[in-house]
Write a protein that holds these residues in place. Structure first.
Motif, PDB file in Angstrom:
ATOM      1  N   PHE A  46      -8.909   3.825   4.010  1.00 25.80           N
ATOM      2  CA  PHE A  46      -8.031   3.279   2.973  1.00 25.80           C
ATOM      3  C   PHE A  46      -7.323   2.019   3.471  1.00 25.80           C
ATOM      4  O   PHE A  46      -7.250   1.006   2.766  1.00 25.80           O
ATOM      5  CB  PHE A  46      -7.008   4.343   2.556  1.00 25.80           C
ATOM      6  N   LEU A  47      -6.809   2.067   4.693  1.00 28.29           N
ATOM      7  CA  LEU A  47      -6.098   0.918   5.249  1.00 28.29           C
ATOM      8  C   LEU A  47      -7.046  -0.245   5.514  1.00 28.29           C
ATOM      9  O   LEU A  47      -6.723  -1.403   5.233  1.00 28.29           O
ATOM     10  CB  LEU A  47      -5.380   1.329   6.534  1.00 28.29           C
ATOM     11  N   ASN A 106       0.846  -1.185   0.000  1.00 26.21           N
ATOM     12  CA  ASN A 106       0.000   0.000   0.000  1.00 26.21           C
ATOM     13  C   ASN A 106       0.884   1.239   0.000  1.00 26.21           C
ATOM     14  O   ASN A 106       1.731   1.392   0.881  1.00 26.21           O
ATOM     15  CB  ASN A 106      -0.912   0.027   1.238  1.00 26.21           C
ATOM     16  N   GLU A 107       0.692   2.092  -0.984  1.00 27.73           N
ATOM     17  CA  GLU A 107       1.517   3.294  -1.123  1.00 27.73           C
ATOM     18  C   GLU A 107       0.633   4.499  -1.405  1.00 27.73           C
ATOM     19  O   GLU A 107      -0.339   4.409  -2.152  1.00 27.73           O
ATOM     20  CB  GLU A 107       2.521   3.153  -2.271  1.00 27.73           C
ATOM     21  N   LEU A 108       0.970   5.621  -0.807  1.00 26.94           N
ATOM     22  CA  LEU A 108       0.340   6.901  -1.109  1.00 26.94           C
ATOM     23  C   LEU A 108       1.442   7.937  -1.276  1.00 26.94           C
ATOM     24  O   LEU A 108       2.081   8.331  -0.296  1.00 26.94           O
ATOM     25  CB  LEU A 108      -0.623   7.325   0.018  1.00 26.94           C
ATOM     26  N   ALA A 109       1.709   8.347  -2.494  1.00 26.72           N
ATOM     27  CA  ALA A 109       2.733   9.359  -2.762  1.00 26.72           C
ATOM     28  C   ALA A 109       2.103  10.747  -2.608  1.00 26.72           C
ATOM     29  O   ALA A 109       1.090  11.047  -3.232  1.00 26.72           O
ATOM     30  CB  ALA A 109       3.305   9.178  -4.161  1.00 26.72           C
ATOM     31  N   ILE A 110       2.697  11.582  -1.775  1.00 27.76           N
ATOM     32  CA  ILE A 110       2.189  12.925  -1.503  1.00 27.76           C
ATOM     33  C   ILE A 110       2.990  13.906  -2.354  1.00 27.76           C
ATOM     34  O   ILE A 110       4.212  13.988  -2.233  1.00 27.76           O
ATOM     35  CB  ILE A 110       2.341  13.279  -0.005  1.00 27.76           C
ATOM     36  N   LEU A 111       2.337  14.646  -3.193  1.00 24.86           N
ATOM     37  CA  LEU A 111       3.054  15.598  -4.037  1.00 24.86           C
ATOM     38  C   LEU A 111       2.190  16.823  -4.278  1.00 24.86           C
ATOM     39  O   LEU A 111       0.994  16.831  -4.022  1.00 24.86           O
ATOM     40  CB  LEU A 111       3.441  14.965  -5.370  1.00 24.86           C
ATOM     41  N   GLY A 112       2.822  17.899  -4.759  1.00 30.06           N
ATOM     42  CA  GLY A 112       2.105  19.129  -5.039  1.00 30.06           C
ATOM     43  C   GLY A 112       2.427  20.242  -4.072  1.00 30.06           C
ATOM     44  O   GLY A 112       1.889  21.344  -4.188  1.00 30.06           O
ATOM     45  N   ALA A 113       3.312  19.984  -3.105  1.00 30.13           N
ATOM     46  CA  ALA A 113       3.724  21.003  -2.130  1.00 30.13           C
ATOM     47  C   ALA A 113       5.227  20.886  -1.942  1.00 30.13           C
ATOM     48  O   ALA A 113       5.834  19.869  -2.295  1.00 30.13           O
ATOM     49  CB  ALA A 113       2.991  20.801  -0.802  1.00 30.13           C
TER      50      ALA A 113
END
Length: 381
Positions: free
Chosen positions: A185-186, A26-33
């Motif tokens: 989500f988890l 399970n992966e959540l890439a945080i981007l945009g900041a």
């Protein structure tokens, strides 16, 4: 003249592959900041998740905007690409440095700095300091959009994501709803449960097929398949004989129950496997119900203490998907004992409601004793 058939060369076996990203399941890439904002968010979310889940953090070093060298509070594992070298910080013990997937195998979720790495799914932050128009190729499966103050979703992003109306949008400061999203989500990522009846033994001591004995008015194979079917979406026999049931052929030859479990995991590495030995005539659905209700998907397995309360009972166990590579590592080291895997791994260990149900029937004498027991009007089942 004999001519060769023009068949395509197949270098590797056609194996079912688990659904993995570059780091974990399970992966959540945080981007945009900016990266310091992403790190601060991850640090804050880890604290608010309150240690219920094992969450890792992956980041990269920066020349001018370098994150702290300290391990984020609440993170169980942290990976940092230091440009000139790689660095891993972790609190858990006995982690082997094999690969990202092996390293992160024990994690329920990997939060990734999406400015540097690609994740299977993404959390996109709309932030004035980090435009997204040059990162659209990274937006392959957006799970959540976060809006910084006064921000709006840009038109180019709406054009790039045709299903954007189905993606939840939250305020960047709305921590309660973000944590609720992560928790859901988890929970939704927990692997479905499949059942495996271990019935592939040679019955050497019984001098007869143990699976064909009818303790309960039907063959023991049928009884166990029916009982597991109450808790599992699919139930299979680990048995190479033709019995009329769905079977998983043993592809790890000569390894006993260990090989049967590995064969099931090889056939579907994205399922959790509830495995039960066929030679347990006293086992009841109540005990399996207790096991399933107390399942901990954050562990490698959920198992009972054996009847002597000394060791885990390996043949009435729920094995999570993360157990597959671990068992293969044990096999590579020359071990084919599922109990040894449980003893040396992070598992959920339960006390059974009634350990007398763990009595098996491996000899004619034990078979006859069980048959008398179930014919008696005074037994408690």
């Amino acid at each position: 003249m004999i001519t060769k058939t023009n068949k395509p060369h197949q270098k590797h076996a056609q194996l079912a592959r688990p659904n993995l990203g570059d780091f974990g399941r399970n992966e959540l890439a945080i981007l945009g900041a900016p990266c310091n904002v992403i790190r601060s968010l991850a640090e804050r979310w880890l604290k608010l998740l309150d240690g219920k889940w094992k969450v890792a953090y992956a980041d990269a070093d920066h020349k001018n905007d370098s994150p702290s060298n300290d391990l984020l509070e609440g993170a169980s594992l942290q990976f940092t690409d230091k440009i000139s070298h790689k660095r891993i910080d972790f609190r858990q013990k006995n982690v082997t440095h094999l690969s990202n997937r092996i390293l992160f195998n024990n994690e329920d979720l990997v939060l990734i700095n999406g400015n540097h790495f690609i994740g299977k799914k993404q959390i996109v932050i709309i932030h004035p300091d980090k435009p997204l128009n040059e990162k659209l190729d990274k937006l392959t499966d957006v799970a959540l959009i976060l809006l910084s103050e006064h921000a709006r979703i840009p038109e180019f992003m709406e054009a790039h994501l045709p299903d954007i109306k189905n993606v939840p949008v939250l305020a960047l400061q709305d921590e309660a709803r973000i944590i609720s999203f992560l928790t859901i989500f988890l929970n939704e990522s927990v692997a479905p449960l499949s059942g495996l009846v271990l019935a592939g033994g040679k019955s050497t001591r019984m001098l007869a097929d143990k699976g064909s004995i009818a303790y309960h008015g039907m063959t023991q194979r049928a009884y166990m398949v029916e009982m597991l079917g109450r808790f599992c979406g699919h139930v299979y026999l680990s048995d190479n004989t033709k019995t009329g049931f769905e079977t998983i052929e043993d592809t790890f030859i000569g390894l006993g129950p260990f090989g049967g479990i590995l064969s099931a995991m090889q056939s579907n590495p994205n399922a959790a496997w509830l495995t039960v030995a066929c030679d347990l005539p006293y086992l009841t659905a109540d005990t399996l119900d207790y096991l399933v209700k107390h399942r901990n998907p954050s562990k490698l397995a959920t198992a009972f203490l054996d009847s002597d309360s000394k060791f885990p009972e390996p043949l009435i166990t729920i094995w999570e998907p993360r157990a597959y590579p671990v068992m293969l590592q044990f096999l590579a080291q020359g071990y084919s004992c599922p109990r040894k895997v449980l003893i040396n791994s992070d598992i959920e260990l339960l006390t059974a409601p009634d350990v007398s149900e763990f009595r098996n029937a491996n000899t004619p004498e034990e078979r006859d004793e069980a048959l008398r027991f179930f014919k008696s009007e005074n037994h408690s089942f």
